[in-house]
Design a protein around this motif. Structure first.
Motif, PDB file in Angstrom:
ATOM      1  N   ALA A  35     -25.762 -63.982   8.203  1.00 10.40           N
ATOM      2  CA  ALA A  35     -25.190 -63.896   9.550  1.00 10.40           C
ATOM      3  C   ALA A  35     -25.982 -62.906  10.397  1.00 10.40           C
ATOM      4  CB  ALA A  35     -23.731 -63.457   9.471  1.00 10.40           C
ATOM      5  N   ASP A  36     -26.191 -63.258  11.654  1.00 12.85           N
ATOM      6  CA  ASP A  36     -26.903 -62.377  12.573  1.00 12.85           C
ATOM      7  C   ASP A  36     -26.055 -61.132  12.834  1.00 12.85           C
ATOM      8  OD1 ASP A  36     -27.455 -61.363  15.456  1.00 12.85           O
ATOM      9  OD2 ASP A  36     -29.208 -62.599  14.987  1.00 12.85           O
ATOM     10  N   SER A  37     -26.639 -59.961  12.645  1.00 12.45           N
ATOM     11  CA  SER A  37     -25.878 -58.712  12.770  1.00 12.45           C
ATOM     12  C   SER A  37     -25.330 -58.500  14.178  1.00 12.45           C
ATOM     13  CB  SER A  37     -26.751 -57.516  12.371  1.00 12.45           C
ATOM     14  OG  SER A  37     -27.890 -57.419  13.215  1.00 12.45           O
ATOM     15  N   LEU A  38     -26.065 -58.965  15.195  1.00 17.83           N
ATOM     16  CA  LEU A  38     -25.573 -58.815  16.569  1.00 17.83           C
ATOM     17  C   LEU A  38     -24.408 -59.756  16.852  1.00 17.83           C
ATOM     18  CD1 LEU A  38     -28.765 -58.304  18.774  1.00 17.83           C
ATOM     19  CD2 LEU A  38     -26.945 -56.659  18.288  1.00 17.83           C
ATOM     20  N   ASP A  39     -24.441 -60.941  16.252  1.00 11.54           N
ATOM     21  CA  ASP A  39     -23.304 -61.855  16.390  1.00 11.54           C
ATOM     22  C   ASP A  39     -22.056 -61.228  15.775  1.00 11.54           C
ATOM     23  OD1 ASP A  39     -24.743 -63.800  17.678  1.00 11.54           O
ATOM     24  OD2 ASP A  39     -25.110 -65.010  15.884  1.00 11.54           O
ATOM     25  N   VAL A  40     -22.228 -60.637  14.612  1.00 11.67           N
ATOM     26  CA  VAL A  40     -21.099 -59.992  13.935  1.00 11.67           C
ATOM     27  C   VAL A  40     -20.596 -58.813  14.762  1.00 11.67           C
ATOM     28  CG1 VAL A  40     -20.342 -58.772  11.869  1.00 11.67           C
ATOM     29  CG2 VAL A  40     -21.891 -60.730  11.657  1.00 11.67           C
ATOM     30  N   ALA A  41     -21.525 -58.012  15.289  1.00 13.63           N
ATOM     31  CA  ALA A  41     -21.145 -56.861  16.118  1.00 13.63           C
ATOM     32  C   ALA A  41     -20.365 -57.321  17.350  1.00 13.63           C
ATOM     33  CB  ALA A  41     -22.388 -56.082  16.541  1.00 13.63           C
ATOM     34  N   LEU A  51      -7.236 -55.780  19.721  1.00  9.61           N
ATOM     35  CA  LEU A  51      -6.254 -55.024  18.935  1.00  9.61           C
ATOM     36  C   LEU A  51      -6.035 -53.616  19.496  1.00  9.61           C
ATOM     37  CD1 LEU A  51      -7.491 -56.150  15.405  1.00  9.61           C
ATOM     38  CD2 LEU A  51      -5.320 -56.785  16.477  1.00  9.61           C
ATOM     39  N   SER A  52      -6.626 -53.365  20.677  1.00  6.92           N
ATOM     40  CA  SER A  52      -6.497 -52.069  21.374  1.00  6.92           C
ATOM     41  C   SER A  52      -7.082 -50.906  20.578  1.00  6.92           C
ATOM     42  CB  SER A  52      -5.023 -51.776  21.715  1.00  6.92           C
ATOM     43  OG  SER A  52      -4.509 -52.779  22.565  1.00  6.92           O
ATOM     44  N   ARG A  53      -8.016 -51.198  19.703  1.00  3.09           N
ATOM     45  CA  ARG A  53      -8.734 -50.144  18.975  1.00  3.09           C
ATOM     46  C   ARG A  53     -10.048 -49.912  19.723  1.00  3.09           C
ATOM     47  NH1 ARG A  53      -8.458 -51.569  12.626  1.00  3.09           N
ATOM     48  NH2 ARG A  53      -9.902 -49.794  12.611  1.00  3.09           N
ATOM     49  N   TYR A  54      -9.924 -49.238  20.849  1.00  2.17           N
ATOM     50  CA  TYR A  54     -11.007 -49.205  21.824  1.00  2.17           C
ATOM     51  C   TYR A  54     -12.241 -48.432  21.372  1.00  2.17           C
ATOM     52  CZ  TYR A  54      -7.443 -51.172  24.868  1.00  2.17           C
ATOM     53  OH  TYR A  54      -6.474 -51.977  25.409  1.00  2.17           O
ATOM     54  N   GLU A  55     -12.051 -47.324  20.679  1.00  2.00           N
ATOM     55  CA  GLU A  55     -13.220 -46.561  20.242  1.00  2.00           C
ATOM     56  C   GLU A  55     -14.051 -47.370  19.250  1.00  2.00           C
ATOM     57  OE1 GLU A  55     -14.272 -43.736  21.586  1.00  2.00           O
ATOM     58  OE2 GLU A  55     -12.566 -43.923  22.944  1.00  2.00           O
ATOM     59  N   ASP A  56     -13.378 -48.090  18.365  1.00  3.73           N
ATOM     60  CA  ASP A  56     -14.098 -48.963  17.429  1.00  3.73           C
ATOM     61  C   ASP A  56     -14.809 -50.083  18.186  1.00  3.73           C
ATOM     62  OD1 ASP A  56     -13.355 -47.684  14.975  1.00  3.73           O
ATOM     63  OD2 ASP A  56     -11.366 -48.559  15.171  1.00  3.73           O
ATOM     64  N   SER A  57     -14.133 -50.611  19.196  1.00  2.00           N
ATOM     65  CA  SER A  57     -14.725 -51.683  19.995  1.00  2.00           C
ATOM     66  C   SER A  57     -15.996 -51.214  20.690  1.00  2.00           C
ATOM     67  CB  SER A  57     -13.713 -52.172  21.032  1.00  2.00           C
ATOM     68  OG  SER A  57     -14.270 -53.204  21.817  1.00  2.00           O
ATOM     69  N   ILE A  84     -12.623 -50.684  29.042  1.00  2.00           N
ATOM     70  CA  ILE A  84     -12.314 -49.689  28.008  1.00  2.00           C
ATOM     71  C   ILE A  84     -12.627 -48.283  28.504  1.00  2.00           C
ATOM     72  CG2 ILE A  84     -12.939 -48.849  25.708  1.00  2.00           C
ATOM     73  CD1 ILE A  84     -13.422 -51.764  24.903  1.00  2.00           C
ATOM     74  N   TYR A  85     -13.761 -48.127  29.165  1.00  2.00           N
ATOM     75  CA  TYR A  85     -14.105 -46.813  29.723  1.00  2.00           C
ATOM     76  C   TYR A  85     -13.021 -46.337  30.689  1.00  2.00           C
ATOM     77  CZ  TYR A  85     -18.942 -47.188  27.976  1.00  2.00           C
ATOM     78  OH  TYR A  85     -20.065 -47.287  27.195  1.00  2.00           O
ATOM     79  N   SER A  86     -12.533 -47.265  31.498  1.00  2.00           N
ATOM     80  CA  SER A  86     -11.498 -46.904  32.466  1.00  2.00           C
ATOM     81  C   SER A  86     -10.207 -46.502  31.766  1.00  2.00           C
ATOM     82  CB  SER A  86     -11.243 -48.076  33.414  1.00  2.00           C
ATOM     83  OG  SER A  86     -10.271 -47.736  34.373  1.00  2.00           O
ATOM     84  N   LEU A  87      -9.804 -47.303  30.780  1.00  2.00           N
ATOM     85  CA  LEU A  87      -8.569 -47.018  30.047  1.00  2.00           C
ATOM     86  C   LEU A  87      -8.636 -45.681  29.314  1.00  2.00           C
ATOM     87  CD1 LEU A  87      -7.850 -50.548  28.534  1.00  2.00           C
ATOM     88  CD2 LEU A  87      -6.483 -49.380  30.271  1.00  2.00           C
ATOM     89  N   SER A  88      -9.838 -45.305  28.899  1.00  2.00           N
ATOM     90  CA  SER A  88      -9.996 -44.065  28.134  1.00  2.00           C
ATOM     91  C   SER A  88     -10.390 -42.882  29.016  1.00  2.00           C
ATOM     92  CB  SER A  88     -11.031 -44.260  27.019  1.00  2.00           C
ATOM     93  OG  SER A  88     -12.282 -44.657  27.548  1.00  2.00           O
ATOM     94  N   GLY A  89     -10.315 -43.075  30.334  1.00  2.00           N
ATOM     95  CA  GLY A  89     -10.544 -41.961  31.253  1.00  2.00           C
ATOM     96  C   GLY A  89     -11.985 -41.705  31.630  1.00  2.00           C
TER      97      GLY A  89
END
Length: 228
Positions: A35-41, A51-57, A84-89
């Protein structure tokens, strides 16, 4: 040579909105699958965002943007990153990404709606409403802009009739959206129509029972409704 079917099960989970299952699938993929690593990323970033896990995202979406191999995908990731940047300030980073998207003329209605959200978070109501207007000029049916415009007008007690119209259109287009139902309920509250307000706010809570904002709106309706 990478097998194009390697990711298909995970993508199917994602498209079915089974985000936890999709995440588990993509995390379990080994390099031996080809599998292409960028596709997986890319898909990991999307799953974590859903899933609202923004830092992981952020960790994965930033990889896709930095690699810059697929322009359409990069632009999509920039938009998600901005939200995400906006939601996290991190408002400056959000504005930077959104302005890059405007330069690329990528989905202007969505970008302007996101800029409106950033402005609202910065307590700049005038700029917020201006951006929502631009979003609706680009796409009069944009649900995010319809909902946002109606909600902000209600919060500011400005033209509640227009706010009601915007929110009704948003709910008609997206009847299972907790955010849209909440906004419509809030407009009814501002209009003093407490029974209608409670109805839609409770519908919103049934969909998203973890929202503090929805819970607070319901409390306001109950408290003011009891004073009648």
């Amino acid at each position: 040579m990478p097998d194009s079917n390697v990711l298909s099960q995970g993508i199917e989970f994602y498209n079915q909105k089974k985000y936890s299952d999709a995440l588990t699938f993509f995390l379990a993929l080994s390099s031996e699958t080809g599998a292409d690593s960028l596709d997986v990323a890319y898909y990991l970033g999307l799953c974590y965002a859903k899933l609202s896990r923004y830092e992981d995202s952020l960790l994965y979406l930033e990889q896709v943007v930095t690699a810059g191999k697929d322009e359409e995908r990069v632009l999509q990731c920039r938009l998600i990153l901005a939200v995400i940047y906006s939601l996290s300030g991190r408002k400056r980073l959000a504005a930077f990404e959104l302005n890059k998207l405007l330069e690329a003329e990528y989905k202007p209605a969505s970008v302007y709606a996101a800029l409106a959200f950033v402005a609202w978070e910065q307590s700049d109501t005038k700029k917020c409403l201006d951006y929502y207007e631009k979003s609706l000029d680009a796409d009069p049916e944009n649900v995010t802009a319809l909902n946002g415009m109606g909600y902000v007008l209600a919060c500011e007690d400005k033209d509640l009739t227009k706010a009601l119209s915007f929110c009704k259109k948003a709910v008609k287009a997206s009847p299972n959206s907790a955010a849209c139902l909440d906004s419509l309920g809030w407009v009814y509250y501002k209009l003093g129509l407490y029974d209608d307000a409670k109805k839609y706010l409770e519908m919103a809570e049934a969909i998203d029972g973890n929202s503090e904002e929805i819970a607070n709106h319901i409390k306001s309706v109950v408290l003011d409704g009891d004073k009648r």
